[in-house]
Write a protein that holds these residues in place. Structure first.
Motif, mmCIF file in Angstrom:
data_model
loop_
_atom_site.group_PDB
_atom_site.id
_atom_site.type_symbol
_atom_site.label_atom_id
_atom_site.label_comp_id
_atom_site.label_asym_id
_atom_site.label_seq_id
_atom_site.Cartn_x
_atom_site.Cartn_y
_atom_site.Cartn_z
ATOM 1 N N LYS A 71 43.264 94.180 0.369
ATOM 2 C CA LYS A 71 44.490 94.920 0.679
ATOM 3 C C LYS A 71 45.432 94.044 1.498
ATOM 4 N N PHE A 72 44.866 93.343 2.490
ATOM 5 C CA PHE A 72 45.601 92.350 3.259
ATOM 6 C C PHE A 72 44.898 91.003 3.034
ATOM 7 N N PRO A 73 45.276 90.261 1.983
ATOM 8 C CA PRO A 73 44.566 89.026 1.656
ATOM 9 C C PRO A 73 44.544 88.037 2.819
ATOM 10 N N ARG A 74 43.438 87.314 2.941
ATOM 11 C CA ARG A 74 43.338 86.282 3.970
ATOM 12 C C ARG A 74 43.395 84.909 3.300
ATOM 13 N N ILE A 75 43.789 83.913 4.075
ATOM 14 C CA ILE A 75 43.868 82.552 3.581
ATOM 15 C C ILE A 75 42.689 81.761 4.136
ATOM 16 N N ARG A 76 42.076 80.961 3.284
ATOM 17 C CA ARG A 76 40.873 80.239 3.698
ATOM 18 C C ARG A 76 40.706 78.983 2.842
ATOM 19 N N LEU A 77 39.790 78.088 3.252
ATOM 20 C CA LEU A 77 39.411 76.931 2.459
ATOM 21 C C LEU A 77 38.143 77.252 1.696
ATOM 22 N N SER A 78 38.061 76.814 0.450
ATOM 23 C CA SER A 78 36.886 77.109 -0.367
ATOM 24 C C SER A 78 36.669 76.005 -1.386
ATOM 25 N N ARG A 79 35.399 75.737 -1.718
ATOM 26 C CA ARG A 79 35.058 74.767 -2.769
ATOM 27 C C ARG A 79 34.722 75.464 -4.087
ATOM 28 N N LYS A 80 34.684 76.792 -4.077
ATOM 29 C CA LYS A 80 34.349 77.543 -5.282
ATOM 30 C C LYS A 80 35.611 78.101 -5.902
ATOM 31 N N ARG A 81 35.748 77.858 -7.226
ATOM 32 C CA ARG A 81 36.932 78.351 -7.930
ATOM 33 C C ARG A 81 36.649 79.633 -8.721
ATOM 34 N N THR A 82 35.422 80.124 -8.621
ATOM 35 C CA THR A 82 35.046 81.290 -9.420
ATOM 36 C C THR A 82 35.192 82.595 -8.638
ATOM 37 N N GLU A 83 35.555 82.508 -7.364
ATOM 38 C CA GLU A 83 35.665 83.706 -6.553
ATOM 39 C C GLU A 83 36.904 84.499 -6.944
ATOM 40 N N SER A 84 36.886 85.830 -6.613
ATOM 41 C CA SER A 84 38.056 86.655 -6.888
ATOM 42 C C SER A 84 39.198 86.217 -5.979
ATOM 43 N N GLY A 85 40.418 86.453 -6.437
ATOM 44 C CA GLY A 85 41.574 85.982 -5.707
ATOM 45 C C GLY A 85 42.210 84.813 -6.440
ATOM 46 N N ILE A 86 42.970 83.999 -5.712
ATOM 47 C CA ILE A 86 43.677 82.872 -6.323
ATOM 48 C C ILE A 86 43.348 81.605 -5.547
ATOM 49 N N SER A 87 43.001 80.518 -6.298
ATOM 50 C CA SER A 87 42.719 79.228 -5.676
ATOM 51 C C SER A 87 43.835 78.252 -6.015
ATOM 52 N N PHE A 88 44.161 77.386 -5.059
ATOM 53 C CA PHE A 88 45.202 76.378 -5.236
ATOM 54 C C PHE A 88 44.625 75.014 -4.899
ATOM 55 N N GLY A 89 44.876 74.048 -5.753
ATOM 56 C CA GLY A 89 44.315 72.716 -5.566
ATOM 57 C C GLY A 89 43.440 72.399 -6.770
ATOM 58 N N PRO A 90 42.356 71.620 -6.609
ATOM 59 C CA PRO A 90 41.895 71.017 -5.356
ATOM 60 C C PRO A 90 42.833 69.919 -4.878
ATOM 61 N N PHE A 91 42.705 69.562 -3.599
ATOM 62 C CA PHE A 91 43.601 68.610 -2.972
ATOM 63 C C PHE A 91 42.962 67.232 -2.924
ATOM 64 N N ILE A 92 43.760 66.203 -3.202
ATOM 65 C CA ILE A 92 43.274 64.832 -3.195
ATOM 66 C C ILE A 92 42.885 64.413 -1.782
ATOM 67 N N SER A 93 43.702 64.736 -0.818
ATOM 68 C CA SER A 93 43.483 64.302 0.557
ATOM 69 C C SER A 93 43.118 65.480 1.437
ATOM 70 N N ALA A 94 42.005 65.368 2.164
ATOM 71 C CA ALA A 94 41.591 66.427 3.088
ATOM 72 C C ALA A 94 42.631 66.594 4.196
ATOM 73 N N LYS A 95 43.206 65.467 4.620
ATOM 74 C CA LYS A 95 44.216 65.521 5.683
ATOM 75 C C LYS A 95 45.433 66.315 5.224
ATOM 76 N N GLU A 96 45.916 66.035 4.007
ATOM 77 C CA GLU A 96 47.070 66.754 3.476
ATOM 78 C C GLU A 96 46.737 68.220 3.240
ATOM 79 N N ARG A 97 45.522 68.464 2.739
ATOM 80 C CA ARG A 97 45.104 69.851 2.495
ATOM 81 C C ARG A 97 45.121 70.643 3.784
#
Length: 519
Positions: free
Chosen positions: A104-130
């Motif tokens: 209902k109130f989506p949270r933002i987080r870091l994740s290595r799994k792309r199969t979870e519900s919600g929307i994933s963006f990336g993956p990012f080349i640089s951890a620093k930039e991410r």
């Protein structure tokens, strides 16, 4: 056989392989030639690296435009091949993404799994930039990060880092608008969002809602700075094949890049004789056995009937693109760069061979024969063909020896040479520019006699294993070619491939002989 001279001074990935062609290690380099050469120049390797160097028998490489592209490709290749000498990271199957949960109130987080519900963006080349992007988006839009919403405001709310949905400080509709904007940013549509927010800011200022206008101004400033920093792995919803080639000396040198949802994962290279409709013939043959991608990127347009054929095989329309500029043109240029470096580094080997053997023309097509047996049983012959300096496995041949009893390598070589070139003459096929025999003067003499009977004047040499001595008909002593010279190393590479191919066939026959007939 590893030829360091063929490596370019360019960024990319390198793949060490064993004699069966299995990938042992994938590495990246700012300078491929310097990095790979260091493995064979240093003498104080750690035990693991020393073991890798001893086991490596072959090398492949892919050139990239930048170090960052090499880093990304390295990760992809490791996940594809799982080489034994690379570190196995059980918890890191891909680079981390930024994830917006489905709540209902989506949270933002870091994740290595792309199969979870919600929307994933990336993956990012640089951890620093991410991490930078994550923090800017989180703070700019004041999104929650807590796993479970508390019943009272936390410190992040009091620091203006969260909009406080837990205490009803923001409505679901307004929070959803923030999530929508965050999603726009993470998709890379920052410019469009900034333009929309600037328009909204002007409207608020005209209504004298200065506090809200100033808040938008600060958000816009953060996004403009973020726009310069963002660097996300290229994402597509469909697969692409990028094909480029060079035609030289009546030979086609072709490279095919496999791009899966925006990530370069593999390359395949081919060498074959030039024909008027070579591209059409290649595409029909290749995609009759391999599923076409959703998009095929080529340096020249296709006939409509061939495009329809690809769509028919795929089951949906295949888009054929001939780019003139932009990202796809850059990919096409990169494939062409790999053709130039990968194949025409091999041309130097051919030129060295032509010079050392005083051949009348460049030995573009080379055929090499070897005999394998186990104590006189399961005797087999192999023939490998190199075209343009590379193995042409489509033209490999294997022979079960029919006319020889017991151990007689001379007679066995004579049989396979006779069968091979009698058949080529009968079918009126092209003959090779050079023949290589695995063995000494005896094997060479047997092969030369069969060629003489067939009235063929093809240059033929032999290479003896122990000292890698190279013999030609009519000379008692070997040629003055050192075993570490480019020409000799190339001959050894071809001989080793013929030997591998013969041994594999020998093993196959012995395995079949052990299976009971009524099994």
């Amino acid at each position: 056989m590893i030829d360091l001279e063929a490596l370019p001074h360019l960024p990319g990935c390198y793949l060490f392989k064993n004699e069966e062609g299995t990938v042992l290690y994938v590495g990246k380099a700012k300078d491929l030639k310097k990095r790979v050469s260091s493995y064979f120049q240093k003498r104080d390797h750690d035990p693991k690296t020393e073991s890798l160097v001893q086991a490596a028998r072959g090398l492949d490489f892919i050139v990239t435009n930048t170090e960052v592209e090499a880093l990304l490709l390295e990760n992809t290749l490791i996940k594809k091949h799982w080489p034994r000498y690379n570190i196995a990271l059980k918890d890191s199957k891909r680079y981390a993404c930024i994830h917006l949960t489905e709540e209902k109130f989506p949270r933002i987080r870091l994740s290595r799994k792309r199969t979870e519900s919600g929307i994933s963006f990336g993956p990012f080349i640089s951890a620093k930039e991410r991490d930078y992007i994550f923090e800017v988006v989180r703070k700019t839009f004041q999104l929650r990060t807590c796993k479970q919403m508390p019943k009272r405001a936390c410190l992040r709310y009091h620091m203006a880092a969260c909009s406080g949905p837990c205490i009803g400080a923001i409505s679901p509709e307004d929070y959803a608008e923030k999530v929508k904007k965050a999603s726009y940013v993470l998709k890379g549509n920052i410019r469009e969002l900034i333009e929309s927010m600037e328009k909204e800011m002007r409207e608020l200022a005209s209504r004298q809602q200065f506090e809200q206008a100033m808040a938008l101004r600060d958000e816009i400033a953060a996004l403009e700075y973020l726009q310069e920093k963002q660097n996300v792995e290229r994402q597509k919803k469909h697969n692409e094949d990028i094909l480029s080639y060079i035609v030289r000396d009546d030979t086609v040198y072709l490279m095919l890049f496999k791009v899966y949802k925006g990530t370069l994962e593999d390359k395949q290279d081919y060498v074959f004789a030039f024909g008027e409709n070579f591209l059409e013939e290649f595409l029909v043959q290749y995609y009759s056995e391999n599923e076409p991608p959703e998009e095929l990127i080529l340096p020249e347009p296709l006939d409509d009937s061939l495009a329809d054929f690809l769509s028919h095989v795929k089951g949906i329309k295949v888009k054929v693109t001939v780019p003139k500029q932009g990202e796809k043109k850059e990919l096409l240029d990169l494939a062409l760069k790999n053709v130039e470096i990968g194949f025409f580094g091999d041309r130097k080997k051919l030129e060295a061979l032509q010079s050392k053997l005083s051949l009348p023309k460049l030995p573009n097509v080379i055929e090499c024969f070897d005999i394998s047996h186990l104590s006189g049983t399961a005797t087999v012959g192999s023939m490998v063909q190199f075209r343009g300096g590379r193995p042409d496995k489509h033209n490999y041949r294997r022979f079960r020896i029919e006319s020889v009893e017991g151990i007689d390598d001379f007679a066995s070589i004579a049989e396979v040479v006779r069968r091979r070139y009698s058949r080529l003459l009968e079918d009126k096929h092209d003959l090779p520019d050079l023949i290589i025999i695995d063995g000494g003067k005896g094997q060479l003499s047997s092969a030369f006699e069969e060629l003489r009977k067939l009235k063929l004047r093809i240059p033929v040499i032999s290479i003896a294993k122990r000292e890698e001595e190279i013999y030609v008909p009519g000379l008692k002593s070997s040629l003055p070619i050192k075993k570490d010279e480019k020409a000799s190393l190339f001959i050894q590479e071809i001989r080793d491939e013929a030997h591998r191919f013969a041994i594999n066939y020998n093993r196959l026959l012995r395995q079949k002989s052990f299976i009971p007939k009524n099994f």
